[in-house]
Design an enzyme around this catalytic site. Structure first.
Site, PDB file in Angstrom:
ATOM      1  N   GLY A  14      19.567 104.954  40.973  1.00 46.20           N
ATOM      2  CA  GLY A  14      20.137 103.757  40.359  1.00 46.20           C
ATOM      3  C   GLY A  14      19.078 102.828  39.791  1.00 46.20           C
ATOM      4  N   THR A  16      18.686 101.984  36.910  1.00 40.11           N
ATOM      5  CA  THR A  16      19.256 101.163  35.834  1.00 40.11           C
ATOM      6  C   THR A  16      20.162 100.051  36.341  1.00 40.11           C
ATOM      7  OG1 THR A  16      20.900 102.919  35.704  1.00 40.11           O
ATOM      8  CG2 THR A  16      19.160 102.935  34.032  1.00 40.11           C
ATOM      9  N   LEU A  60      25.092 111.595  40.947  1.00 37.23           N
ATOM     10  CA  LEU A  60      24.893 111.775  42.395  1.00 37.23           C
ATOM     11  C   LEU A  60      26.150 112.298  43.097  1.00 37.23           C
ATOM     12  CD1 LEU A  60      22.787 108.578  43.063  1.00 37.23           C
ATOM     13  CD2 LEU A  60      21.998 110.913  43.480  1.00 37.23           C
ATOM     14  N   ASN A  86      19.595 103.406  46.187  1.00 42.94           N
ATOM     15  CA  ASN A  86      20.108 102.141  45.648  1.00 42.94           C
ATOM     16  C   ASN A  86      21.380 102.326  44.813  1.00 42.94           C
ATOM     17  OD1 ASN A  86      19.900  99.347  44.398  1.00 42.94           O
ATOM     18  ND2 ASN A  86      19.489 100.639  42.610  1.00 42.94           N
ATOM     19  N   SER A 138      25.619  96.654  52.386  1.00 40.80           N
ATOM     20  CA  SER A 138      26.422  95.508  51.965  1.00 40.80           C
ATOM     21  C   SER A 138      27.102  94.878  53.173  1.00 40.80           C
ATOM     22  CB  SER A 138      27.484  95.996  50.977  1.00 40.80           C
ATOM     23  OG  SER A 138      28.469  95.018  50.793  1.00 40.80           O
ATOM     24  N   TYR A 151      34.524 101.701  49.567  1.00 43.82           N
ATOM     25  CA  TYR A 151      33.169 101.132  49.445  1.00 43.82           C
ATOM     26  C   TYR A 151      32.683 100.612  50.809  1.00 43.82           C
ATOM     27  CZ  TYR A 151      29.378  98.070  47.773  1.00 43.82           C
ATOM     28  OH  TYR A 151      28.157  97.445  47.575  1.00 43.82           O
ATOM     29  N   LYS A 155      29.442 102.024  52.966  1.00 44.08           N
ATOM     30  CA  LYS A 155      28.277 101.201  53.324  1.00 44.08           C
ATOM     31  C   LYS A 155      28.135 101.091  54.850  1.00 44.08           C
ATOM     32  CE  LYS A 155      26.748 100.277  49.187  1.00 44.08           C
ATOM     33  NZ  LYS A 155      25.421 100.703  48.714  1.00 44.08           N
TER      34      LYS A 155
HETATM   35  N1  LIG Z   1      25.764  93.347  43.406  1.00 45.96           N
HETATM   36  C1  LIG Z   1      26.041  92.906  44.613  1.00 45.96           C
HETATM   37  O1  LIG Z   1      26.537  91.774  44.795  1.00 45.96           O
HETATM   38  C2  LIG Z   1      25.727  93.754  45.828  1.00 45.96           C
HETATM   39  C3  LIG Z   1      26.050  93.239  47.093  1.00 45.96           C
HETATM   40  C4  LIG Z   1      25.748  94.001  48.227  1.00 45.96           C
HETATM   41  C5  LIG Z   1      25.153  95.252  48.070  1.00 45.96           C
HETATM   42  N2  LIG Z   1      24.861  95.713  46.826  1.00 45.96           N
HETATM   43  C6  LIG Z   1      24.233  97.038  46.721  1.00 45.96           C
HETATM   44  O2  LIG Z   1      22.982  96.906  46.054  1.00 45.96           O
HETATM   45  C7  LIG Z   1      22.729  98.077  45.254  1.00 45.96           C
HETATM   46  C8  LIG Z   1      22.459  97.665  43.815  1.00 45.96           C
HETATM   47  O3  LIG Z   1      23.575  96.942  43.333  1.00 45.96           O
HETATM   48  P1  LIG Z   1      23.677  96.452  41.810  1.00 45.96           P
HETATM   49  O4  LIG Z   1      24.755  95.414  41.785  1.00 45.96           O
HETATM   50  O5  LIG Z   1      22.296  96.119  41.298  1.00 45.96           O
HETATM   51  O6  LIG Z   1      24.242  97.789  41.108  1.00 45.96           O
HETATM   52  P2  LIG Z   1      24.804  97.961  39.615  1.00 45.96           P
HETATM   53  O7  LIG Z   1      24.065  97.051  38.675  1.00 45.96           O
HETATM   54  O8  LIG Z   1      26.293  97.896  39.633  1.00 45.96           O
HETATM   55  O9  LIG Z   1      24.377  99.486  39.278  1.00 45.96           O
HETATM   56  C9  LIG Z   1      24.925 100.619  39.909  1.00 45.96           C
HETATM   57  C10 LIG Z   1      23.918 101.756  39.776  1.00 45.96           C
HETATM   58  O10 LIG Z   1      24.434 102.959  40.347  1.00 45.96           O
HETATM   59  C11 LIG Z   1      24.329 104.006  39.368  1.00 45.96           C
HETATM   60  N3  LIG Z   1      25.451 104.936  39.557  1.00 45.96           N
HETATM   61  C12 LIG Z   1      26.766 104.662  39.592  1.00 45.96           C
HETATM   62  N4  LIG Z   1      27.486 105.804  39.739  1.00 45.96           N
HETATM   63  C13 LIG Z   1      26.586 106.824  39.796  1.00 45.96           C
HETATM   64  C14 LIG Z   1      26.693 108.236  39.920  1.00 45.96           C
HETATM   65  N5  LIG Z   1      27.883 108.875  40.015  1.00 45.96           N
HETATM   66  N6  LIG Z   1      25.549 108.961  39.943  1.00 45.96           N
HETATM   67  C15 LIG Z   1      24.344 108.364  39.836  1.00 45.96           C
HETATM   68  N7  LIG Z   1      24.165 107.029  39.721  1.00 45.96           N
HETATM   69  C16 LIG Z   1      25.292 106.268  39.689  1.00 45.96           C
HETATM   70  C17 LIG Z   1      24.391 103.311  37.998  1.00 45.96           C
HETATM   71  O11 LIG Z   1      23.795 104.136  37.005  1.00 45.96           O
HETATM   72  P3  LIG Z   1      24.050 103.872  35.403  1.00 45.96           P
HETATM   73  O12 LIG Z   1      24.014 102.402  35.176  1.00 45.96           O
HETATM   74  O13 LIG Z   1      22.909 104.592  34.750  1.00 45.96           O
HETATM   75  O14 LIG Z   1      25.392 104.474  35.065  1.00 45.96           O
HETATM   76  C18 LIG Z   1      23.557 102.056  38.308  1.00 45.96           C
HETATM   77  O15 LIG Z   1      22.185 102.349  38.217  1.00 45.96           O
HETATM   78  C19 LIG Z   1      23.959  98.969  45.441  1.00 45.96           C
HETATM   79  O16 LIG Z   1      23.704  99.922  46.463  1.00 45.96           O
HETATM   80  C20 LIG Z   1      25.038  98.027  45.891  1.00 45.96           C
HETATM   81  O17 LIG Z   1      26.046  98.664  46.664  1.00 45.96           O
HETATM   82  C21 LIG Z   1      25.136  95.003  45.699  1.00 45.96           C
END
Ligand SMILES: NC(=O)c1ccc[n+]([C@@H]2O[C@H](COP(=O)([O-])OP(=O)(O)OC[C@H]3O[C@@H](n4cnc5c(N)ncnc54)[C@H](OP(=O)(O)O)[C@@H]3O)[C@@H](O)[C@H]2O)c1
Length: 242
Positions: A14, A16, A60, A86, A138, A151, A155
């Site tokens: 992840g 990106t 993935l 990630n 999370s 989800y 987690k």
């Molecule tokens: N945002 C929040 O508030 C929050 C809160 C708690 C925990 N988290 C955790 O923190 C981490 C990062 O969150 P974020 O908000 O920065 O994420 P995000 O911007 O939503 O990005 C999700 C990432 O997962 C990749 N992805 C999704 N489906 C996939 C698949 N089938 N195969 C491979 N890659 C896949 C996407 O790739 P592409 O973009 O290339 O498609 C992207 O890089 C995650 O583990 C999330 O659960 C986030």
């Protein structure tokens, strides 16, 4: 000037994502040889490669594809210092509307892939002492999240897996820790209604959302040789969690 990740090899899934982009850039600046996977964000991946990092397009959820990637990665590198799980998927629905496909898709990306990739790349991790595995978890995995039982379960499972692997691999000096980055504005949270965002803010003692740059800085520190004795922990940016 001392670079925190000089000569380290780092792989994150992840790359990106909102957090991933910050982390790839910072890790490259700190001297690491950076590899990342992405799914659909080809343009963002291309921009990240300007840092010298190398991206791999990988679904993935697709186990044979993960297998092929792991085999390719083993040919490319002699060892792996830091592995960061990630990437994450969501497919929200209330329980009475959630399909088996929605449940499975999220579990595959968020829980099965971290297990499988860690297993496949373990020989590379064992060549470095210590090596480190991080999972991004999370608050949902501890307190639950209505409308996202898949989800939340993924987690919660990831937290348990992190702690189990920390115990299992400690003697081999593989440190395994989880980071809950807290609520960040990203594609994952873009659909959250404004009133929910405001409620989140009001419940947070600091009354701020998490800054992905700060979370990335923390992960860089944990990844560096300054941290050699911490394993099996869950670090929270989410101030509502305490
Ligand atoms: N945002 C929040 O508030 C929050 C809160 C708690 C925990 N988290 C955790 O923190 C981490 C990062 O969150 P974020 O908000 O920065 O994420 P995000 O911007 O939503 O990005 C999700 C990432 O997962 C990749 N992805 C999704 N489906 C996939 C698949 N089938 N195969 C491979 N890659 C896949 C996407 O790739 P592409 O973009 O290339 O498609 C992207 O890089 C995650 O583990 C999330 O659960 C986030």
């Amino acid at each position: 000037m001392e670079l925190l990740l000089q000569d380290k090899t780092l792989l994150m899934t992840g790359g990106t994502s909102r957090l991933g982009q910050a982390l790839v850039r910072k890790a490259a600046r700190e001297g690491a040889r950076v590899f990342f996977t992405f799914f659909k964000s080809f343009r963002a991946a291309q921009e990240l490669e300007e840092t010298g990092a190398q991206g791999f397009s990988l679904d993935l959820a697709n186990v044979p594809a993960v297998d092929r990637f792991a085999a390719l990665f083993k040919e490319k590198t002699k060892g792996l210092d830091i592995l960061i799980h990630n990437a994450a998927a969501t497919a929200d629905a209330p329980i009475h509307k959630m399909s088996e496909a929605q449940w499975d898709a999220v579990m595959r990306v968020n829980l099965k892939a971290p297990f499988y990739l860690t297993q496949k790349l373990l020989p590379l991790l064992l060549r470095r002492t210590p090596s480190k595995v991080f999972t991004l978890v999370s608050r949902a995995g501890i307190h639950g999240l209505a409308g996202a039982s898949n989800y939340a379960a993924s987690k919660g499972g990831l937290i348990a897996m992190t702690q189990a692997l920390a115990r299992e691999l400690g003697r081999e000096k593989v440190l395994v820790n989880a980071v809950n980055p807290g609520f960040m504005r990203s594609s994952m949270t873009a659909h959250v209604p404004d009133e929910v965002l405001q409620k989140n803010l009001q419940e947070s003692p600091l009354q701020t959302f998490s800054d992905p740059e700060e979370v990335a800085d923390f992960l860089i520190y944990l990844s560096s040789d300054r941290m050699r004795q911490v394993t099996g922990q869950v670090f929270h940016f989410e101030s509502r969690s305490f």
